[in-house]
Enzyme design. Sequence first.
Site, PDB file in Angstrom:
ATOM      1  N   ASP A 135       0.824  -1.206   0.000  1.00  0.00           N
ATOM      2  CA  ASP A 135       0.000   0.000   0.000  1.00  0.00           C
ATOM      3  C   ASP A 135       0.863   1.263   0.000  1.00  0.00           C
ATOM      4  OD1 ASP A 135      -2.202  -1.630   0.130  1.00  0.00           O
ATOM      5  OD2 ASP A 135      -2.536  -1.339   2.277  1.00  0.00           O
ATOM      6  N   PHE A 136       0.281   2.343  -0.455  1.00  0.00           N
ATOM      7  CA  PHE A 136       0.912   3.665  -0.484  1.00  0.00           C
ATOM      8  C   PHE A 136       1.577   4.007   0.847  1.00  0.00           C
ATOM      9  CE2 PHE A 136       0.385   8.226   0.432  1.00  0.00           C
ATOM     10  CZ  PHE A 136       1.041   8.802  -0.644  1.00  0.00           C
TER      11      PHE A 136
END
Length: 288
Positions: A135-136
């Site tokens: 994820d970011f």
Amino acid sequence: MQLVEKHMAVLSNDAIRLQEYGVGVFERIATKSALKKAIKKKMIFVNDKVATTATFIKEGDKIEYRFDQNDDTRKKFRLKLPIIYEDDYLAIINKPAGIVVSGNNFKTVANALCQNLNPSSIHDAAKPQPAHRLDFATTGLLLIGKTSSVIKELNRLFEFKEVQKSYYAVTIGAMEPKGEVNLQVDDKEACSIFEVLETIPSIRFNYLNLVKLSPKTGRRHQLRKHMLAIGNPILGDATYFKQGLMLKGKGLYLHAQSLQFIHPKTYQEMYVDTTLPVKFNKLFRSIS
């Protein structure tokens, strides 16, 4: 002046279409749409003949990408990536927070790989590609393929769940010492194993836990969704949180800490881990 990138095809199966094989083979062609445009412009050659969308690739075929030097005007995304492991076939980097792994954005981990990794000397060397996603906001270990055959094999390892991953997270609230979460994510079966390693009292959150997480499936945001579902959201999560218990400004306390798999070329058992971010150390004595 015309420039040429060359690639020798390596296939373990039957011949496949150029449109399937060619993505990621050349540094400047990272997507299917970019490959299709290059084919349409007659810039791709197979065994010295202009390729088409109907061209099939077989073992040993010579593939060339011919382009004008003036076309090479790409900006390069500069980002220093800590390299945890690297050989001619693959690499493992420590992904920083606040950046996506790949996609249509300019600022991605994928676009920074060539500047951080050594070029492969293997005959089917390709533009380095991440074999999975983080994820970011998640930090930690990311596995990268450096040749066409290894990129395909790493994808197979993940497809058949032959890569063991463990994460460390800080969760909120009282928890059972260990357990298993079996709750669907996006209408698909999903399973996560958790083990509490240390718990400390917190004025605002009651308790904070250092938790080891082992996903048995790879659904999008699985660990974050599962922890919220059992009432113990991950600290700093701006998407999956309980009302009034969202920590701002410190980022997500989720870190991909270890990877274990069989090297697709050397067949050596690989186990790679990394230290936790400093913000974890500030909370828990056991890792300071």
